[in-house]
Design a protein around this motif. Structure first.
Motif, PDB file in Angstrom:
ATOM      1  N   UNK A  86       0.819  -1.216   0.000  1.00 24.97           N
ATOM      2  CA  UNK A  86       0.000   0.000   0.000  1.00 24.97           C
ATOM      3  C   UNK A  86       0.855   1.269   0.000  1.00 24.97           C
ATOM      4  N   UNK A  87       0.682   2.072  -1.026  1.00 27.77           N
ATOM      5  CA  UNK A  87       1.359   3.357  -1.150  1.00 27.77           C
ATOM      6  C   UNK A  87       0.311   4.406  -1.487  1.00 27.77           C
ATOM      7  N   UNK A  88       0.230   5.450  -0.649  1.00 24.81           N
ATOM      8  CA  UNK A  88      -0.805   6.472  -0.775  1.00 24.81           C
ATOM      9  C   UNK A  88      -0.247   7.710  -1.464  1.00 24.81           C
ATOM     10  N   UNK A  89      -0.975   8.207  -2.470  1.00 25.24           N
ATOM     11  CA  UNK A  89      -0.643   9.468  -3.134  1.00 25.24           C
ATOM     12  C   UNK A  89      -1.841  10.396  -3.038  1.00 25.24           C
ATOM     13  N   UNK A  90      -1.568  11.681  -2.864  1.00 27.41           N
ATOM     14  CA  UNK A  90      -2.635  12.681  -2.723  1.00 27.41           C
ATOM     15  C   UNK A  90      -2.739  13.501  -4.007  1.00 27.41           C
ATOM     16  N   UNK A  91      -3.973  13.761  -4.420  1.00 30.05           N
ATOM     17  CA  UNK A  91      -4.223  14.540  -5.635  1.00 30.05           C
ATOM     18  C   UNK A  91      -4.324  16.031  -5.351  1.00 30.05           C
ATOM     19  N   UNK A  92      -4.583  16.377  -4.098  1.00 26.40           N
ATOM     20  CA  UNK A  92      -4.748  17.782  -3.723  1.00 26.40           C
ATOM     21  C   UNK A  92      -3.848  18.095  -2.530  1.00 26.40           C
ATOM     22  N   UNK A  93      -3.289  19.301  -2.525  1.00 26.85           N
ATOM     23  CA  UNK A  93      -2.335  19.658  -1.472  1.00 26.85           C
ATOM     24  C   UNK A  93      -2.969  19.660  -0.092  1.00 26.85           C
ATOM     25  N   UNK A  94      -4.235  20.085   0.012  1.00 25.53           N
ATOM     26  CA  UNK A  94      -4.859  20.116   1.337  1.00 25.53           C
ATOM     27  C   UNK A  94      -5.047  18.703   1.876  1.00 25.53           C
ATOM     28  N   UNK A  95      -5.302  17.745   0.978  1.00 26.24           N
ATOM     29  CA  UNK A  95      -5.428  16.356   1.411  1.00 26.24           C
ATOM     30  C   UNK A  95      -4.057  15.803   1.793  1.00 26.24           C
ATOM     31  N   UNK A  96      -3.028  16.207   1.052  1.00 28.00           N
ATOM     32  CA  UNK A  96      -1.672  15.803   1.396  1.00 28.00           C
ATOM     33  C   UNK A  96      -1.313  16.277   2.798  1.00 28.00           C
ATOM     34  N   UNK A  97      -1.601  17.543   3.095  1.00 24.23           N
ATOM     35  CA  UNK A  97      -1.314  18.071   4.438  1.00 24.23           C
ATOM     36  C   UNK A  97      -2.103  17.326   5.500  1.00 24.23           C
ATOM     37  N   UNK A  98      -3.329  16.969   5.172  1.00 24.16           N
ATOM     38  CA  UNK A  98      -4.173  16.274   6.147  1.00 24.16           C
ATOM     39  C   UNK A  98      -3.622  14.876   6.451  1.00 24.16           C
ATOM     40  N   UNK A  99      -3.199  14.153   5.406  1.00 26.81           N
ATOM     41  CA  UNK A  99      -2.638  12.820   5.621  1.00 26.81           C
ATOM     42  C   UNK A  99      -1.322  12.923   6.388  1.00 26.81           C
ATOM     43  N   UNK A 100      -0.494  13.916   6.056  1.00 24.52           N
ATOM     44  CA  UNK A 100       0.751  14.117   6.803  1.00 24.52           C
ATOM     45  C   UNK A 100       0.466  14.360   8.282  1.00 24.52           C
ATOM     46  N   UNK A 101      -0.553  15.141   8.561  1.00 19.59           N
ATOM     47  CA  UNK A 101      -0.919  15.412   9.948  1.00 19.59           C
ATOM     48  C   UNK A 101      -1.355  14.131  10.659  1.00 19.59           C
ATOM     49  N   UNK A 102      -2.150  13.315   9.989  1.00 17.48           N
ATOM     50  CA  UNK A 102      -2.589  12.048  10.568  1.00 17.48           C
ATOM     51  C   UNK A 102      -1.395  11.133  10.853  1.00 17.48           C
ATOM     52  N   UNK A 103      -0.438  11.125   9.936  1.00 21.46           N
ATOM     53  CA  UNK A 103       0.762  10.300  10.130  1.00 21.46           C
ATOM     54  C   UNK A 103       1.556  10.775  11.343  1.00 21.46           C
ATOM     55  N   UNK A 104       1.725  12.087  11.465  1.00 16.53           N
ATOM     56  CA  UNK A 104       2.481  12.625  12.604  1.00 16.53           C
ATOM     57  C   UNK A 104       1.785  12.317  13.924  1.00 16.53           C
ATOM     58  N   UNK A 105       0.465  12.311  13.915  1.00 18.20           N
ATOM     59  CA  UNK A 105      -0.305  12.091  15.138  1.00 18.20           C
ATOM     60  C   UNK A 105      -0.545  10.608  15.424  1.00 18.20           C
ATOM     61  N   UNK A 106      -0.021   9.736  14.586  1.00 20.51           N
ATOM     62  CA  UNK A 106      -0.197   8.304  14.799  1.00 20.51           C
ATOM     63  C   UNK A 106      -1.609   7.819  14.541  1.00 20.51           C
TER      64      UNK A 106
END
Length: 324
Positions: A155-175
């Motif tokens: 599983x490799x996740x790619x984001x199509x929109x920058x706001x979604x990219x930031x949201x996924x990054x935030x989720x990753x940082x927060x575990x």
């Protein structure tokens, strides 16, 4: 984003980038790779390590996350170091298209093939993200939400929109992203070995090669292993819950416990790797089996599972027949 560039005879001048809101939260190394497309990763990490990149006139390391309004200063960079990139072959496009697991207006999730790098580099002319951008010409800003080692599938996740990219990054940082891997490791695990809460330190050597080791001054890293199947005392098929996303985390934690991953040429055991190849394994047995997270902005839960490649299933079947 403002910038200045006095490019001359293949060498850029000093460049300044003012970070817009869309890029806030992005790691500086990823930011630089997007700005200096084709410049080898080894060169990017070298200028970071030497302090040649400054943010607000201060030195930073590769893990620094950008803030809106940051002034990023780049030193002159020899553009001749850029690797010549090529479009993906028809076979590569077909392979990736067949391995799409999930897609909507915001995300694209694929079952990344083993042996394919996620990014182009000094020796890799086309990576997963470059190939997918070529396949999706209307999505030039398609970005990786995280990474997998080139030898790892799944599983490799790619984001199509920058706001979604930031949201996924935030989720990753927060575990808040559940990541499950399957791996074949050496020997039989004891119950006391299954939870590994040990910090990891990453060092970039010349050539950009990552060297990761358990070190008290490293970053926190938590990995929990669960035995799915044991094959006598020779090997174990393990399910791994990754609570942090450090570079080579599973591979280094497994090695530290005395159970290195099968056919891991960097952290593995040569004799065990030789035995695994006799069983028919021709790649590292590490697979990102499942990813599960909820996007708060959309109130949407995403749960995706990547099937094992036929080669990995064949190894499990062969070991089951041999040892049970």
């Amino acid at each position: 984003m403002s910038e200045s560039d006095n490019t001359s005879r293949g060498k850029s001048g000093v460049q300044h980038f003012i970070v817009p809101e869309d890029f806030a939260g992005q790691r500086i190394d990823n930011f630089l790779m997007a700005r200096l497309k084709g410049v080898p990763r080894s060169r990017i990490y070298r200028i970071l390590r030497k302090g040649e990149v400054r943010v607000n006139k201060k030195r930073i390391d590769a893990s620094y996350r950008l803030l809106t309004g940051d002034d990023v200063r780049l030193p002159p960079v020899f553009l001749a170091e850029r690797a010549r990139q090529v479009p993906p072959s028809a076979a590569t496009e077909t392979l990736l298209a067949d391995r799409i697991l999930y897609e909507d207006d915001y995300l694209l999730i694929i079952n990344k093939p083993a042996g394919m790098s996620v990014h182009a580099g000094s020796t890799v002319r086309v990576g997963v993200v470059e190939a997918l951008r070529h396949m999706y010409p209307k999505l030039p800003h398609l970005e990786l939400a995280h990474r997998l080692d080139s030898e790892t599938s799944g599983c490799l996740v790619l984001a199509k929109k920058k706001r979604i990219l930031r949201e996924v990054h935030s989720l990753l940082r927060e575990g808040k992203v559940k990541k499950i891997y399957w791996t074949l490791t050496k020997g039989k695990w004891k119950d006391s070995e299954l939870r590994v809460d040990l910090p990891l330190h990453k060092d970039y050597q010349d050539g950009g090669k990552h060297v990761v080791e358990v070190h008290k001054e490293g970053k926190s890293a938590l990995t929990v292993f669960h035995t799915l199947q044991s094959f006598a005392r020779e090997a174990s098929l393990m399910e791994v819950n990754l609570f942090t996303g450090r570079t080579h985390q599973i591979r280094v934690h497994a090695q530290h416990q005395g159970h290195p991953v099968a056919c891991d040429d960097r952290y593995g055991d040569p004799e065990f790797n030789k035995q695994a190849r006799q069983w028919g394994l021709r790649r590292m047995f590490l697979h990102a089996k499942q990813i599960d997270f909820t996007l708060p902005s959309l109130n949407q839960r995403i749960t995706v599972e990547a099937p094992l490649d036929p080669e990995l299933n064949a190894i499990i079947k062969a070991l089951t027949t041999r040892y049970t």
